[in-house]
Design a protein around this motif. Sequence first.
Motif, short mmCIF file in Angstrom:
data_model
loop_
_atom_site.label_atom_id
_atom_site.label_comp_id
_atom_site.label_asym_id
_atom_site.label_seq_id
_atom_site.Cartn_x
_atom_site.Cartn_y
_atom_site.Cartn_z
N ALA A 143 83.25 -67.69 -109.62
CA ALA A 143 82.96 -66.71 -108.58
C ALA A 143 83.56 -65.35 -108.92
CB ALA A 143 83.51 -67.20 -107.24
N PHE A 144 84.76 -65.36 -109.52
CA PHE A 144 85.42 -64.11 -109.93
C PHE A 144 84.55 -63.36 -110.94
CE2 PHE A 144 88.21 -61.99 -113.05
CZ PHE A 144 88.84 -61.08 -112.22
N LEU A 145 83.99 -64.07 -111.91
CA LEU A 145 83.14 -63.44 -112.90
C LEU A 145 81.83 -62.96 -112.29
CD1 LEU A 145 83.65 -65.80 -115.97
CD2 LEU A 145 84.70 -63.58 -115.57
N ASP A 146 81.25 -63.78 -111.40
CA ASP A 146 80.00 -63.38 -110.75
C ASP A 146 80.16 -62.07 -109.99
OD1 ASP A 146 77.92 -65.00 -111.44
OD2 ASP A 146 78.23 -66.46 -109.87
N LEU A 309 78.85 -49.39 -101.80
CA LEU A 309 77.84 -50.44 -101.95
C LEU A 309 76.57 -49.94 -102.62
CD1 LEU A 309 78.21 -52.41 -98.61
CD2 LEU A 309 79.19 -52.90 -100.84
N LEU A 310 76.24 -48.66 -102.47
CA LEU A 310 75.09 -48.14 -103.18
C LEU A 310 75.38 -48.01 -104.68
CD1 LEU A 310 73.79 -45.39 -100.71
CD2 LEU A 310 72.73 -47.61 -101.24
N TRP A 311 76.61 -47.65 -105.01
CA TRP A 311 76.98 -47.54 -106.42
C TRP A 311 77.07 -48.90 -107.09
CZ3 TRP A 311 77.26 -43.86 -110.00
CH2 TRP A 311 77.98 -44.12 -111.17
N GLU A 312 77.66 -49.89 -106.39
CA GLU A 312 77.82 -51.23 -106.95
C GLU A 312 77.71 -52.25 -105.82
OE1 GLU A 312 77.54 -54.11 -108.66
OE2 GLU A 312 78.11 -52.72 -110.25
N GLN A 315 80.26 -55.15 -104.99
CA GLN A 315 81.56 -54.94 -104.38
C GLN A 315 81.66 -55.57 -103.00
OE1 GLN A 315 84.04 -53.96 -105.90
NE2 GLN A 315 83.41 -52.63 -107.57
N LEU A 316 80.52 -55.84 -102.35
CA LEU A 316 80.56 -56.48 -101.04
C LEU A 316 81.24 -57.84 -101.11
CD1 LEU A 316 79.67 -56.45 -98.04
CD2 LEU A 316 77.53 -57.51 -98.77
N PHE A 317 81.18 -58.50 -102.26
CA PHE A 317 81.74 -59.84 -102.42
C PHE A 317 83.10 -59.82 -103.11
CE2 PHE A 317 77.12 -59.64 -103.14
CZ PHE A 317 76.71 -60.10 -101.90
N ASN A 318 83.64 -58.62 -103.30
CA ASN A 318 84.96 -58.47 -103.88
C ASN A 318 86.01 -58.59 -102.78
OD1 ASN A 318 87.38 -57.40 -104.99
ND2 ASN A 318 86.22 -56.21 -106.47
N ALA A 319 87.06 -59.35 -103.06
CA ALA A 319 88.12 -59.53 -102.06
C ALA A 319 88.72 -58.18 -101.66
CB ALA A 319 89.21 -60.45 -102.59
N GLY A 320 88.85 -57.27 -102.62
CA GLY A 320 89.41 -55.96 -102.31
C GLY A 320 88.56 -55.20 -101.31
N PHE A 321 87.24 -55.27 -101.43
CA PHE A 321 86.36 -54.58 -100.48
C PHE A 321 86.49 -55.18 -99.09
CE2 PHE A 321 82.46 -53.97 -98.15
CZ PHE A 321 82.14 -52.64 -98.38
N VAL A 322 86.43 -56.52 -99.02
CA VAL A 322 86.50 -57.19 -97.72
C VAL A 322 87.82 -56.89 -97.03
CG1 VAL A 322 86.50 -59.43 -96.57
CG2 VAL A 322 84.93 -59.00 -98.48
N LEU A 323 88.92 -56.94 -97.77
CA LEU A 323 90.23 -56.76 -97.15
C LEU A 323 90.45 -55.31 -96.73
CD1 LEU A 323 92.41 -59.02 -99.46
CD2 LEU A 323 91.52 -59.55 -97.20
N ALA A 368 89.24 -63.97 -94.28
CA ALA A 368 89.22 -63.61 -95.69
C ALA A 368 90.34 -64.32 -96.45
CB ALA A 368 89.35 -62.09 -95.84
N PHE A 369 91.54 -64.36 -95.86
CA PHE A 369 92.65 -65.07 -96.51
C PHE A 369 92.33 -66.56 -96.65
CE2 PHE A 369 95.44 -61.49 -94.93
CZ PHE A 369 95.70 -60.99 -96.20
N ALA A 370 91.69 -67.14 -95.63
CA ALA A 370 91.33 -68.56 -95.71
C ALA A 370 90.31 -68.80 -96.82
CB ALA A 370 90.77 -69.02 -94.37
N ALA A 371 89.35 -67.87 -96.95
CA ALA A 371 88.31 -68.06 -97.97
C ALA A 371 88.85 -67.86 -99.38
CB ALA A 371 87.16 -67.09 -97.70
#
Length: 471
Positions: A143-146, A309-312, A315-323, A368-371
């Motif tokens: 998932a990290f690589l994806d 999100l338009l640039w990449e 990033q929506l699925f990146n932990a940094g974005f969510v947090l 997010a922490f649980a996931a």
Amino acid sequence: ARVDKVPGTFPAFLRTSRLGAQELRRPLAWGLALYGSILAGLWQCGAFRVAPPPALAELARAEETALEGTLLSGVTPKRPGDRYWLAADAADSLPVEPAKVLVYLAKGSAGSSLLRPGQRLRFSGRLRGPARPRNPGDFDEAAFLDMRGAALVLHARRVALLAPPPWHWRPWAWGESVHLSIHRWLEGRFDAVTASVLEGLALGYRGALPSALERDFQRAGVLQFLTPSADKLTLAMGAALLLGLALGLGPGARALVVLGAGALQLLVVIPDPSPTRPYLMAAAALAARRLEREPGLFQIWLLAAWATLLWEPRQLFNAGFVLTYGALLAIIAVLPRWSPPQTWPPAARLLGATLALEVVLLVALSPAFAAYFGAVSLAAAPVNLLAFPAASAAAVAVWSGWALSSLPAPLDALAAPSRWAARALAEGLIAVCRHASAQPWAAVEVPSPGGAGLLVYALAAAALFALPERR
């Protein structure tokens, strides 16, 4: 005549248009929600899944493979080795379909200190596919690589420089040189654990900490301070703003100083949604001021999220974005309703606002922490009251100590107080986290929430947050 005063130009339209903050907020917000839902649906359908090129997939079974390509990142120390990202376009001297590869270079490899983003390199080692987690909460490498558009991992033993970085990569190469200079300064003056903690607090580059200590940081709820986070950038831009005010600079000059300081900081720290979000928000707010518009916090949050999100879209699925975006959205939506009464003493108002902030962050970020971590830290609320100011002070001590130590003798002796402060803050933070982690109530292990559970939790949290307004 200034161009923004000429009738018919776009800045003039923005100044005179009736499309204000309230009119634009709703379509931007609903559009972002729809766009995010579409991206999430595509992710569930596997549209973002990365398949390795067939030629590279075949080489994943070989004992040794030589990959050539452009280095995309600086170094991040990890247990398997020094981590890099490579845009590979050749394998064993033959062209292949371009692919992004995660590279772990063995520590102490010859020439590793000379690697810079933008260089064309040849890494030689064993190529493999991603590893799957064995237990809930373990690191999910696939998932990290994806999330980063990669599908293969190379454990390199040797590296060779093929070409220097082109001109457009020079700023990133300079930023990596600054990072490595700070890294060497920390290694030469602190023990390995303290140096790794300080590098995480100042730059977001968390090295290979002992497993027990990393668990203590996670259970205490302060692991985010050692990763790329917004405070790394807001500290630099805040200092630049104060400098501009002290020098008596005008609004335009202050804006350039603030954005310039933020850009330089972004070249040094890990490029992640957490530090880029405050930079985008600051740019939107300063642009609004220049266009004589009133910048609303929610509006600039929306613009920053759209730009990211338009640039990449990944990033929506990146932990940094969510947090980072989730935490700030909760703060924007809830804290104005939870402000303490004006009749309270100032100290009580400050304490009440701080506790409200901690509760909001805990409720908003628990899914997010649980996931991502398989646990929710209950100790985060009290520990962060001490950890946040300590982390900011430690970052200032690291930067000032490194800068002062670069002065010629005997002026480099001025760095001694900064070194003492940095060591005291790091050791104090470690002690607090160890004590908090030892408490039986420090963290609760929870499974990753499914779709239905996440919906129920979100509705309950929204009801809780709306209570002061809706009774």
